[in-house]
Write an enzyme that holds these catalytic residues in place. Structure first.
Site, PDB file in Angstrom:
ATOM      1  CG  ASN A   1       7.267   3.630   4.143  1.00  0.00           C
ATOM      2  OD1 ASN A   1       6.782   4.153   5.128  1.00  0.00           O
ATOM      3  ND2 ASN A   1       6.621   3.539   2.984  1.00  0.00           N
TER       4      ASN A   1
ATOM      5  CB  CYS B   1       3.328  10.872   2.526  1.00  0.00           C
ATOM      6  SG  CYS B   1       1.728  11.710   2.406  1.00  0.00           S
TER       7      CYS B   1
ATOM      8  NE  ARG C   1      -1.177   2.547   2.856  1.00  0.00           N
ATOM      9  CZ  ARG C   1      -0.689   3.664   3.368  1.00  0.00           C
ATOM     10  NH1 ARG C   1      -0.619   4.767   2.641  1.00  0.00           N
ATOM     11  NH2 ARG C   1      -0.214   3.679   4.616  1.00  0.00           N
ATOM     12  CG  ASP C   2       3.287   4.271   3.022  1.00  0.00           C
ATOM     13  OD1 ASP C   2       3.148   5.173   2.175  1.00  0.00           O
ATOM     14  OD2 ASP C   2       3.785   4.466   4.138  1.00  0.00           O
TER      15      ASP C   2
ATOM     16  CG  HIS D   1       3.623   4.623   9.302  1.00  0.00           C
ATOM     17  ND1 HIS D   1       3.222   3.597   8.473  1.00  0.00           N
ATOM     18  CD2 HIS D   1       4.180   5.555   8.486  1.00  0.00           C
ATOM     19  CE1 HIS D   1       3.519   3.901   7.215  1.00  0.00           C
ATOM     20  NE2 HIS D   1       4.109   5.090   7.209  1.00  0.00           N
TER      21      HIS D   1
ATOM     22  CG  HIS E   1       8.350   7.711   6.552  1.00  0.00           C
ATOM     23  ND1 HIS E   1       7.897   8.475   5.498  1.00  0.00           N
ATOM     24  CD2 HIS E   1       7.370   6.803   6.778  1.00  0.00           C
ATOM     25  CE1 HIS E   1       6.703   8.053   5.120  1.00  0.00           C
ATOM     26  NE2 HIS E   1       6.363   7.036   5.885  1.00  0.00           N
TER      27      HIS E   1
END
Length: 306
Positions: free
Chosen positions: A247, A238, A12-13, A205, A207
């Site tokens: 990430n 993002c 997803r990300d 979450h 990075h």
């Protein structure tokens, strides 16, 4: 030995942040291979309009596929209540909604200010509750915003409390822009836990945009965080936060946690082989990570089992 859940967010990300669309069959191979390596939770996609993110258009098919893998928790991101209904209809195990602590980022990312997002959270929480689905709220840009700059920690706490009242079952603190440092991770984790309860904040979450990702993980561990999001090869960031690439690399995170004696249940050597699936499907796409280049340490297995 501490049990730690690593939630893979690459499908997803990671994939939403690159221009190319990964073929559906390659995504399925990726998800199946990670699950076989011991990854217990995967964010397989997001329920957003395909015209906005064509990379996510096959999310319903991926949910159906992943639900057939024994022992795998299948989660997706939803931007609003409409997406939450799509996710519920698809049969996800869990869903998360991003709630930007920076109102500027919220408007840019999901086209809603804070009051409007709280209403979406309330409606999405009702849908999740009615379908028996776990519902998390990601407190995005909690550590700073590329548009607004510093974000008040008091504002993060206040918005978390309002989201809890609206029906959030769990929170994650999201370093959307890669601004966090270990001291800030400790401080903000403590403040949010004090406001909403220890059991409501379990996830970070993070990075690695500025190389602090793993240091921030250690800070989170020290504050009782038990779930960390990461992406194979460090794919993603993002798309609505300029400069927010990077990430946390799943392979590096697994090496560190297993070496520290944490129990992830993930076979690092099997995980490293999954990279070839992504490399084959997305030739030329940069993948990151120190462990894939250097390999596990010679005494890695002894450390992991100590």
């Amino acid at each position: 030995m501490t049990d730690i859940l690593i939630s893979e967010v690459g499908p997803r990300d990671g994939l939403q942040s690159i221009d190319r669309v990964m073929p559906l069959e390659a995504k399925k191979r990726w998800i199946a291979a990670e699950a076989a390596a011991g990854v217990k939770e995967i964010e397989v996609g997001s329920f957003v309009p395909p015209k906005l993110l064509p990379q996510m258009a096959d999310t319903p098919e991926l949910v159906a596929f992943a639900k057939g893998i024994d022992g795998l928790t299948v989660v997706t991101l939803v931007p609003n209540a409409k997406g939450a209904q799509f996710a519920a209809d698809a049969g996800v195990d869990g869903m998360s909604i991003p709630f930007s602590m920076s109102e500027t980022h919220s408007i840019k990312n999901v086209r809603k200010d804070h009051p409007a997002m709280l209403e979406e959270i309330r409606a999405a929480a009702t849908i999740a509750r009615n379908h028996g689905i776990h519902f998390a709220v990601g407190l995005s840009t909690a550590f700073g915003c590329t548009m607004e700059g510093a974000v008040s920690e008091d504002q993060v706490v206040r918005l978390a409390e309002q989201a809890a009242e609206a029906g959030a079952m769990e929170f994650s603190l999201s370093d959307t822009t890669g601004y966090a440092d270990p001291a800030q991770v400790r401080r903000l984790t403590r403040k949010v836990k004090a406001a909403v309860g220890d059991d409501m904040l379990t996830t970070l979450h993070l990075h690695n945009t500025r190389g602090l990702g793993l240091a921030n993980v250690v800070a989170g561990l020290e504050e009782g965080i038990t779930t960390f999001d990461s992406s194979l090869g460090g794919l993603g960031g993002c798309p609505f936060a300029p400069g927010a690439s990077g990430n946390l690399v799943t392979e590096d995170l697994v090496l560190m946690l297993n070496s520290m004696g944490c129990k992830t249940g993930i076979d690092l050597e099997a995980l490293l082989k999954v990279r070839s699936i992504v490399e084959e499907a997305l030739p030329g796409e940069p993948l990151y990570g120190f462990t894939p280049d250097a390999g596990p340490m010679l005494d890695y297995k002894e450390r992991a089992s100590a």
